[in-house]
Design an enzyme around this catalytic site. Structure first.
Site, PDB file in Angstrom:
ATOM      1  N   ARG A 123       0.822  -1.231   0.000  1.00 16.99           N
ATOM      2  CA  ARG A 123       0.000   0.000   0.000  1.00 16.99           C
ATOM      3  C   ARG A 123       0.851   1.274   0.000  1.00 16.99           C
ATOM      4  O   ARG A 123       0.413   2.337   0.424  1.00 16.99           O
ATOM      5  CB  ARG A 123      -0.971   0.037   1.172  1.00 16.99           C
ATOM      6  CG  ARG A 123      -1.954  -1.106   1.129  1.00 16.99           C
ATOM      7  CD  ARG A 123      -3.243  -0.776   1.825  1.00 16.99           C
ATOM      8  NE  ARG A 123      -4.176  -1.857   1.635  1.00 16.99           N
ATOM      9  CZ  ARG A 123      -4.224  -2.952   2.408  1.00 16.99           C
ATOM     10  NH1 ARG A 123      -3.406  -3.068   3.440  1.00 16.99           N
ATOM     11  NH2 ARG A 123      -5.080  -3.895   2.148  1.00 16.99           N
ATOM     12  N   LYS A 145       3.678  11.805 -10.566  1.00 18.65           N
ATOM     13  CA  LYS A 145       2.774  11.057 -11.446  1.00 18.65           C
ATOM     14  C   LYS A 145       3.436   9.739 -11.785  1.00 18.65           C
ATOM     15  O   LYS A 145       4.588   9.717 -12.221  1.00 18.65           O
ATOM     16  CB  LYS A 145       2.528  11.822 -12.746  1.00 18.65           C
ATOM     17  CG  LYS A 145       1.385  12.792 -12.677  1.00 18.65           C
ATOM     18  CD  LYS A 145       1.049  13.282 -14.080  1.00 18.65           C
ATOM     19  CE  LYS A 145      -0.037  14.328 -14.041  1.00 18.65           C
ATOM     20  NZ  LYS A 145      -0.310  14.897 -15.378  1.00 18.65           N
ATOM     21  N   GLU A 187      10.497  18.908 -24.599  1.00 24.43           N
ATOM     22  CA  GLU A 187       9.760  19.051 -23.329  1.00 24.43           C
ATOM     23  C   GLU A 187      10.236  20.301 -22.575  1.00 24.43           C
ATOM     24  O   GLU A 187       9.456  20.968 -21.895  1.00 24.43           O
ATOM     25  CB  GLU A 187       9.926  17.775 -22.495  1.00 24.43           C
ATOM     26  CG  GLU A 187       8.902  17.573 -21.400  1.00 24.43           C
ATOM     27  CD  GLU A 187       7.493  17.156 -21.865  1.00 24.43           C
ATOM     28  OE1 GLU A 187       6.543  17.853 -21.495  1.00 24.43           O
ATOM     29  OE2 GLU A 187       7.343  16.144 -22.571  1.00 24.43           O
ATOM     30  N   LYS A 229       8.356  23.566 -13.276  1.00 21.36           N
ATOM     31  CA  LYS A 229       7.515  22.412 -12.916  1.00 21.36           C
ATOM     32  C   LYS A 229       7.250  22.375 -11.417  1.00 21.36           C
ATOM     33  O   LYS A 229       6.114  22.145 -10.978  1.00 21.36           O
ATOM     34  CB  LYS A 229       8.167  21.109 -13.388  1.00 21.36           C
ATOM     35  CG  LYS A 229       7.354  19.907 -12.921  1.00 21.36           C
ATOM     36  CD  LYS A 229       7.116  18.855 -13.929  1.00 21.36           C
ATOM     37  CE  LYS A 229       6.029  17.900 -13.435  1.00 21.36           C
ATOM     38  NZ  LYS A 229       5.941  16.691 -14.201  1.00 21.36           N
ATOM     39  N   GLU A 239      -3.304  17.749  -9.950  1.00 15.56           N
ATOM     40  CA  GLU A 239      -3.887  18.156 -11.232  1.00 15.56           C
ATOM     41  C   GLU A 239      -5.393  18.409 -11.179  1.00 15.56           C
ATOM     42  O   GLU A 239      -6.156  17.952 -12.026  1.00 15.56           O
ATOM     43  CB  GLU A 239      -3.576  17.112 -12.315  1.00 15.56           C
ATOM     44  CG  GLU A 239      -3.685  17.708 -13.707  1.00 15.56           C
ATOM     45  CD  GLU A 239      -3.226  16.779 -14.809  1.00 15.56           C
ATOM     46  OE1 GLU A 239      -1.999  16.535 -14.901  1.00 15.56           O
ATOM     47  OE2 GLU A 239      -4.062  16.312 -15.575  1.00 15.56           O
ATOM     48  N   ARG A 243      -2.177  22.415 -12.685  1.00 17.89           N
ATOM     49  CA  ARG A 243      -1.203  21.443 -13.213  1.00 17.89           C
ATOM     50  C   ARG A 243      -1.547  21.008 -14.645  1.00 17.89           C
ATOM     51  O   ARG A 243      -0.689  20.511 -15.373  1.00 17.89           O
ATOM     52  CB  ARG A 243      -1.100  20.236 -12.271  1.00 17.89           C
ATOM     53  CG  ARG A 243      -0.007  19.276 -12.686  1.00 17.89           C
ATOM     54  CD  ARG A 243       0.367  18.296 -11.610  1.00 17.89           C
ATOM     55  NE  ARG A 243       1.366  17.360 -12.109  1.00 17.89           N
ATOM     56  CZ  ARG A 243       2.012  16.496 -11.376  1.00 17.89           C
ATOM     57  NH1 ARG A 243       1.771  16.434 -10.085  1.00 17.89           N
ATOM     58  NH2 ARG A 243       2.900  15.677 -11.898  1.00 17.89           N
ATOM     59  N   ASN A 247       0.267  19.968 -19.492  1.00 17.22           N
ATOM     60  CA  ASN A 247      -0.132  19.147 -20.634  1.00 17.22           C
ATOM     61  C   ASN A 247      -0.282  19.957 -21.915  1.00 17.22           C
ATOM     62  O   ASN A 247      -0.820  19.453 -22.905  1.00 17.22           O
ATOM     63  CB  ASN A 247      -1.447  18.438 -20.326  1.00 17.22           C
ATOM     64  CG  ASN A 247      -1.213  17.290 -19.386  1.00 17.22           C
ATOM     65  OD1 ASN A 247      -0.328  16.472 -19.613  1.00 17.22           O
ATOM     66  ND2 ASN A 247      -1.968  17.247 -18.308  1.00 17.22           N
ATOM     67  N   HIS A 250       0.164  18.305 -25.267  1.00 18.48           N
ATOM     68  CA  HIS A 250       0.052  16.865 -25.041  1.00 18.48           C
ATOM     69  C   HIS A 250      -1.275  16.269 -25.518  1.00 18.48           C
ATOM     70  O   HIS A 250      -1.343  15.063 -25.738  1.00 18.48           O
ATOM     71  CB  HIS A 250       0.225  16.536 -23.551  1.00 18.48           C
ATOM     72  CG  HIS A 250       1.665  16.586 -23.105  1.00 18.48           C
ATOM     73  ND1 HIS A 250       2.425  17.729 -23.191  1.00 18.48           N
ATOM     74  CD2 HIS A 250       2.488  15.635 -22.579  1.00 18.48           C
ATOM     75  CE1 HIS A 250       3.639  17.478 -22.716  1.00 18.48           C
ATOM     76  NE2 HIS A 250       3.706  16.212 -22.352  1.00 18.48           N
ATOM     77  N   HIS A 254      -0.107  13.311 -27.449  1.00 13.76           N
ATOM     78  CA  HIS A 254      -0.366  11.921 -27.038  1.00 13.76           C
ATOM     79  C   HIS A 254      -1.104  11.149 -28.130  1.00 13.76           C
ATOM     80  O   HIS A 254      -0.846   9.961 -28.343  1.00 13.76           O
ATOM     81  CB  HIS A 254      -1.215  11.887 -25.761  1.00 13.76           C
ATOM     82  CG  HIS A 254      -0.403  11.987 -24.498  1.00 13.76           C
ATOM     83  ND1 HIS A 254      -0.947  12.344 -23.291  1.00 13.76           N
ATOM     84  CD2 HIS A 254       0.914  11.769 -24.247  1.00 13.76           C
ATOM     85  CE1 HIS A 254      -0.008  12.353 -22.363  1.00 13.76           C
ATOM     86  NE2 HIS A 254       1.135  12.011 -22.916  1.00 13.76           N
ATOM     87  N   HIS A 266       8.190  10.546 -27.389  1.00 13.46           N
ATOM     88  CA  HIS A 266       7.243  11.430 -26.711  1.00 13.46           C
ATOM     89  C   HIS A 266       7.502  12.918 -27.009  1.00 13.46           C
ATOM     90  O   HIS A 266       6.591  13.662 -27.357  1.00 13.46           O
ATOM     91  CB  HIS A 266       7.311  11.152 -25.204  1.00 13.46           C
ATOM     92  CG  HIS A 266       6.416  12.035 -24.403  1.00 13.46           C
ATOM     93  ND1 HIS A 266       5.049  11.924 -24.426  1.00 13.46           N
ATOM     94  CD2 HIS A 266       6.689  13.074 -23.562  1.00 13.46           C
ATOM     95  CE1 HIS A 266       4.521  12.840 -23.633  1.00 13.46           C
ATOM     96  NE2 HIS A 266       5.485  13.553 -23.098  1.00 13.46           N
TER      97      HIS A 266
END
Ligand code: GLY
Length: 360
Positions: A123, A145, A187, A229, A239, A243, A247, A250, A254, A266
């Site tokens: 956990r 993330k 990026e 960042k 997010e 946040r 993206n 993206h 993506h 990417h």
């Protein structure tokens, strides 16, 4: 340099992002003396291990307490449900306790899958990110993330689980292949566009030095991107709002990356996304035309746009965009530039405008 990332909304979680050169010995000391786990399990990939095994053994594993090592195949394919299953069992074989530490040394794939497993094993156990690529140093290693891909799209399964430390050694960049290096520059461009007008100007006036891989320039750009960042993640770690601007580029990026079967890296997919989404920003968000041309010039000069979108009909890309995690009530939303260094989020864009920008 040391950045502190403090997440007041998340039980005051706080961790350091440390940058430097040739300093894996410092990582060993931080693990032994500060994090003090009962056992550390390094997860890395074949490429990184083959290049750095001597350094790992001399500077990290030797004279450390209780290190285990797991090596996974290199490449995006390792961010799969199959590799996750395998890796999960390998970690459990080492009988981890709640005080065991995962040390992820590699690019985004290693960091994302290791972070994901750290978040679910017992956990949740602690992990350290040691990103070895630019893209991981400026983006995926920071902010907690974690995730793996599914056959539909990227990162559809994942968690938020903050690392206990992000440890960056610029030395890893010396062995980055050209393509991977420029993949990371895309990026960086995104980070500066959404959060650092000065950083963007610096990048724009150093295009030749970037292509020549001048150390002092790239380090400065990486550190500025980390600053951008960290500031955004501090304000909105999970997010819920701000946040989402990370993206930018993206939503379209993506989709193209997924249509390419992940053959397109990417960063290059994001560069195409930056071109399309900057154009949408111009049409819909009052983003200045001159700045649009500046972005286009930079992307062209750095040869970041591989034009993959020309291979796929807009309808196919739109279908992929419908899996985007930012969508609201089945409407695709975008993060759009208002000006250099300022980005808005939750912008609903009509499919006709997306199509116009995609095909322009
Ligand atoms: N890569 C985007 C984020 O970390 O939010």
């Amino acid at each position: 340099m040391e950045f502190q990332l403090s997440l007041k909304s998340l039980k005051n979680i706080s961790y350091s992002i440390i940058t430097g050169e040739n300093h894996l010995g410092k990582l060993r000391d931080l693990i032994n003396n500060k994090l003090n786990p009962d056992k550390s399990i390094i997860i890395t990939d074949e490429n990184v291990y083959n290049l750095y095994k001597n350094k790992f053994h001399d500077q990290l594993i030797k004279s450390s307490k209780n290190f285990e090592l797991i090596i996974i195949p290199s490449g995006e394919k390792s961010k799969s449900q199959k590799v996750r299953d395998e890796l999960e069992n390998q970690i459990i074989d080492y009988k981890p306790s709640r005080n065991t530490l995962i040390v992820a040394i590699g690019g985004g794939v290693v960091g994302d899958i290791s972070g994901f497993l750290a978040s679910i094993i017992l956990r949740g156990i602690r992990y350290v990110q040691v990103p070895t690529t630019i893209i991981a140093q400026v983006d995926s290693s920071i902010g907690g993330k974690t995730g793996i891909n599914t056959r539909h799209s990227k990162n559809l399964i994942g968690t938020f689980h903050q690392p206990s430390l992000v440890f960056i050694d610029f030395n890893f960049l010396n062995t980055l292949p050209e393509e991977e290096y420029m993949n990371g520059v895309a990026e960086i461009l995104k980070s500066l566009l959404i959060g650092s007008p000065d950083g963007f100007d610096f990048l724009e006036s150093n295009l030749n030095s970037i292509v020549a891989r001048k150390d002092n320039v790239i380090k400065k750009l990486i550190e500025e991107s980390i600053r951008v960042k960290a500031k955004i993640v501090e304000k909105d770690p999970e997010e819920k709002n701000l946040r989402k601007i990370l993206n930018f580029g993206h939503t379209v990026g993506h989709a193209i990356e997924s249509l390419s079967g992940y053959k397109l890296k990417h960063g290059f997919a994001v560069a195409e996304g930056i071109i399309v989404e900057s154009y949408i920003s111009h049409i819909q968000n009052k983003f200045n035309e001159v700045d649009l041309f500046r972005i286009q010039y930079i992307v062209d000069k750095l040869k970041l746009d591989k034009q993959y979108r020309k291979k796929y009909k807009f309808e196919k890309a739109l279908e992929k965009m419908s899996y985007d995690k930012k969508r609201i009530n089945d409407q695709i939303t975008f993060s759009l530039l208002r000006k250099i260094g300022k980005c808005d989020y939750n912008k609903i864009v009509a499919p006709e405008i997306i199509e116009l920008a995609y095909n322009h």
